[in-house]
Design a protein around this motif. Structure first.
Motif, mmCIF file in Angstrom:
data_model
loop_
_atom_site.group_PDB
_atom_site.id
_atom_site.type_symbol
_atom_site.label_atom_id
_atom_site.label_comp_id
_atom_site.label_asym_id
_atom_site.label_seq_id
_atom_site.Cartn_x
_atom_site.Cartn_y
_atom_site.Cartn_z
ATOM 1 N N ARG A 6 0.827 -1.218 0.000
ATOM 2 C CA ARG A 6 0.000 0.000 0.000
ATOM 3 C C ARG A 6 0.858 1.264 0.000
ATOM 4 O O ARG A 6 0.415 2.317 -0.479
ATOM 5 C CB ARG A 6 -0.909 0.020 1.233
ATOM 6 N N VAL A 7 2.063 1.169 0.571
ATOM 7 C CA VAL A 7 2.902 2.363 0.683
ATOM 8 C C VAL A 7 3.335 2.881 -0.684
ATOM 9 O O VAL A 7 3.789 4.029 -0.791
ATOM 10 C CB VAL A 7 4.137 2.090 1.558
ATOM 11 N N ALA A 8 3.233 2.054 -1.720
ATOM 12 C CA ALA A 8 3.637 2.477 -3.063
ATOM 13 C C ALA A 8 2.526 3.231 -3.799
ATOM 14 O O ALA A 8 2.749 3.727 -4.904
ATOM 15 C CB ALA A 8 4.070 1.258 -3.890
ATOM 16 N N HIS B 168 -3.706 -9.416 -8.363
ATOM 17 C CA HIS B 168 -3.226 -8.775 -9.556
ATOM 18 C C HIS B 168 -2.922 -9.748 -10.689
ATOM 19 O O HIS B 168 -2.749 -9.354 -11.830
ATOM 20 C CB HIS B 168 -1.981 -7.950 -9.233
ATOM 21 N N ARG B 169 -2.825 -11.054 -10.364
ATOM 22 C CA ARG B 169 -2.482 -12.042 -11.377
ATOM 23 C C ARG B 169 -3.698 -12.652 -12.058
ATOM 24 O O ARG B 169 -3.572 -13.216 -13.146
ATOM 25 C CB ARG B 169 -1.643 -13.159 -10.756
ATOM 26 N N GLY B 170 -4.840 -12.612 -11.420
ATOM 27 C CA GLY B 170 -5.993 -13.322 -11.951
ATOM 28 C C GLY B 170 -5.883 -14.816 -11.726
ATOM 29 O O GLY B 170 -6.421 -15.613 -12.500
ATOM 30 N N SER B 171 -5.174 -15.212 -10.660
ATOM 31 C CA SER B 171 -4.996 -16.633 -10.361
ATOM 32 C C SER B 171 -6.323 -17.254 -9.943
ATOM 33 O O SER B 171 -7.226 -16.575 -9.464
ATOM 34 C CB SER B 171 -3.972 -16.814 -9.236
ATOM 35 N N SER B 172 -6.420 -18.569 -10.103
ATOM 36 C CA SER B 172 -7.654 -19.248 -9.740
ATOM 37 C C SER B 172 -7.360 -20.668 -9.298
ATOM 38 O O SER B 172 -6.245 -21.166 -9.461
ATOM 39 C CB SER B 172 -8.622 -19.274 -10.934
ATOM 40 N N ALA C 104 0.700 -14.151 1.307
ATOM 41 C CA ALA C 104 0.560 -12.735 1.647
ATOM 42 C C ALA C 104 0.081 -11.883 0.482
ATOM 43 O O ALA C 104 -0.627 -10.897 0.682
ATOM 44 C CB ALA C 104 1.896 -12.192 2.166
ATOM 45 N N THR C 105 0.456 -12.241 -0.736
ATOM 46 C CA THR C 105 0.187 -11.349 -1.867
ATOM 47 C C THR C 105 -0.934 -11.841 -2.774
ATOM 48 O O THR C 105 -1.137 -11.296 -3.851
ATOM 49 C CB THR C 105 1.464 -11.151 -2.703
ATOM 50 N N SER C 106 -1.665 -12.852 -2.328
ATOM 51 C CA SER C 106 -2.792 -13.370 -3.125
ATOM 52 C C SER C 106 -4.129 -13.041 -2.472
ATOM 53 O O SER C 106 -5.147 -13.652 -2.788
ATOM 54 C CB SER C 106 -2.664 -14.892 -3.292
ATOM 55 N N ALA D 114 -0.943 -5.208 -4.500
ATOM 56 C CA ALA D 114 -0.547 -6.581 -4.186
ATOM 57 C C ALA D 114 0.757 -6.943 -4.906
ATOM 58 O O ALA D 114 1.597 -7.662 -4.357
ATOM 59 C CB ALA D 114 -1.654 -7.551 -4.573
ATOM 60 N N TYR D 115 0.916 -6.435 -6.120
ATOM 61 C CA TYR D 115 2.170 -6.647 -6.850
ATOM 62 C C TYR D 115 3.329 -5.994 -6.106
ATOM 63 O O TYR D 115 4.403 -6.597 -5.955
ATOM 64 C CB TYR D 115 2.062 -6.062 -8.259
ATOM 65 N N HIS D 116 3.112 -4.780 -5.619
ATOM 66 C CA HIS D 116 4.181 -4.098 -4.874
ATOM 67 C C HIS D 116 4.509 -4.859 -3.589
ATOM 68 O O HIS D 116 5.680 -4.921 -3.187
ATOM 69 C CB HIS D 116 3.756 -2.663 -4.558
ATOM 70 N N SER D 117 3.505 -5.435 -2.939
ATOM 71 C CA SER D 117 3.779 -6.269 -1.764
ATOM 72 C C SER D 117 4.690 -7.428 -2.146
ATOM 73 O O SER D 117 5.650 -7.754 -1.438
ATOM 74 C CB SER D 117 2.470 -6.826 -1.183
ATOM 75 N N GLU D 118 4.399 -8.039 -3.261
ATOM 76 C CA GLU D 118 5.204 -9.167 -3.738
ATOM 77 C C GLU D 118 6.640 -8.753 -3.998
ATOM 78 O O GLU D 118 7.590 -9.470 -3.640
ATOM 79 C CB GLU D 118 4.577 -9.729 -5.009
#
Length: 385
Positions: A175-177, A234-238, A221-223, A201-205
């Motif tokens: 979030r800081v980004a 951010h990935r659209g993972s499923s 943490a980032t999903s 979430a990408y920046h967290s990663e």
């Protein structure tokens, strides 16, 4: 408080009271000026502004601005040193790694975190990220209270429960980004701002990837904004791409966020949040077992959740155990039912799903969040037939 969590000397914490003071006494809170401001803070003030000005317009602009502010905002001696040697001090090589350069300059003896000090440091990271908006204060700790409790109830091993708690503490560091104005926006987000939100979430990663220890926390943490049906970001993972830990953190994040106010809405009561979370599970976006565990951990009654393909609770449980590779006799033993009853549940599930093999059942279970977790059978307070 953050410095305490990071294991830093108490004297460092006291310095933060002076960060907004000015050399001329016109800072905030305005109680200190000139040499009353600690030397370390006076140096940091000049360095901070110089780095920002360099980012805006290069070394020349940084030197000019710092020189102009000497004797006003900044200690004139320190400002003069930087302005005179700006090329050497501020003219950093952008091709190098700021991470590596910072670590190389850590004063000796270097601190090493272990056991409780690790969790304290992770909590400090989450707290710092939550400070980006008054609406987010305490969010990471709230998620970290729910997720591990639910993990334990799902039969996760003790080490896995700890990992879930650690992941929850740092899930929102990205979030800081994102500009503060985005988190504080009352109206509808612009397309550009929405894209920024999606990328936190990408920046967290990326933040977590800089450390071998933190990298292990990244999948969970980032999903937290991914969804079982692939509609998240951010990935659209499923499906099978989302670990049980990731699904728990996602459900915990969603529940806790609903119970917190945001600029564009009021907070929901826990009961209303539980029902909303249930709707997300019924729509196939959140894992049903993760939702049930999180709601249970919150103290609310578990919502009724329809299973995919109209499976009953017991049929869904059987399919999950099939995905774990259990034979029919093993499933019967794990659930305390007869082999004949277990086989009937299997055949009924096959018919509803439209499959005929265990491999297909395992794939269906992974895609729809039915794969069994932890010890057998799956822990739950809901009755199953």
């Amino acid at each position: 408080m953050l410095t305490d969590h990071l294991g830093l000397h108490a004297e460092i914490g006291r310095l933060f009271a002076y960060v907004d003071e000015r050399w001329d006494g016109k800072g905030r809170p305005g109680r200190s000026k000139r040499d009353e401001i600690p030397l370390a803070v006076r140096i940091a003030q000049v360095a901070r502004d110089a780095a920002f000005q360099r980012m805006l317009g290069g070394v020349t602009l940084a030197a000019r601005v710092i020189r102009d502010r000497a004797g006003k905002a900044f200690d004139p001696d320190i400002a003069g040193v930087l302005a005179d040697d700006a090329g050497e001090i501020v003219g950093l090589d952008d091709r190098g790694s700021a991470w590596d350069a910072t670590l190389a300059r850590e004063p000796s003896p270097r601190s090493t975190l272990a056991d409780e000090s690790i969790e304290s440091a992770l909590a400090a990271m989450g707290d710092f990220a939550d400070l980006v908006s008054k609406y987010l204060v305490g969010h990471s700790r709230g998620v970290a209270a729910l997720a591990p409790t639910a993990a334990a109830r799902c039969g996760f091993a003790p080490t896995e429960v700890v990992a879930v708690r650690h992941a929850a503490l740092v899930h929102d560091v990205g979030r800081v980004a994102i500009p503060v104005r985005v988190w504080e926006r009352v109206g509808e987000l612009t397309p550009d701002d929405w894209e920024r939100v999606r990328l936190h979430a990408y920046h967290s990663e990326r933040i977590l990837s800089r450390s071998s220890f933190l990298t292990r926390l990244a999948p969970a943490a980032t999903s937290h904004h991914e969804r079982v049906d692939g509609s998240g970001y951010h990935r659209g993972s499923s499906g099978a791409a989302l670990t049980p830990a990731a699904r728990l953190v996602a459900a915990a994040d969603a529940f806790h966020a609903m119970t917190e106010p945001r600029p564009h809405r009021d907070a929901l009561a826990p009961a209303a949040a539980a029902e909303a979370l249930g709707r997300e599970a019924r729509a196939g976006r959140l894992d049903p077992d993760a939702v049930a565990a999180i709601v249970d951990a919150s103290g609310m009654p578990a919502p009724r959740i329809e299973r995919p393909a109209s499976l009953t609770e017991r049929e869904a449980q059987v399919v999950g155990l099939l995905a774990r590779g259990l034979a029919t006799k093993q499933i019967a033993r794990a659930l305390g039912i007869s082999v004949k009853t277990a086989d009937r549940h299997i055949q009924n599930a096959y018919g509803k799903i439209g499959i005929s093999t265990r491999a297909a059942a395992a794939l269906f279970a992974m895609q729809h969040g039915l794969a069994a977790w932890g010890e057998l059978p799956i822990a739950s307070r809901r009755g199953r037939s």
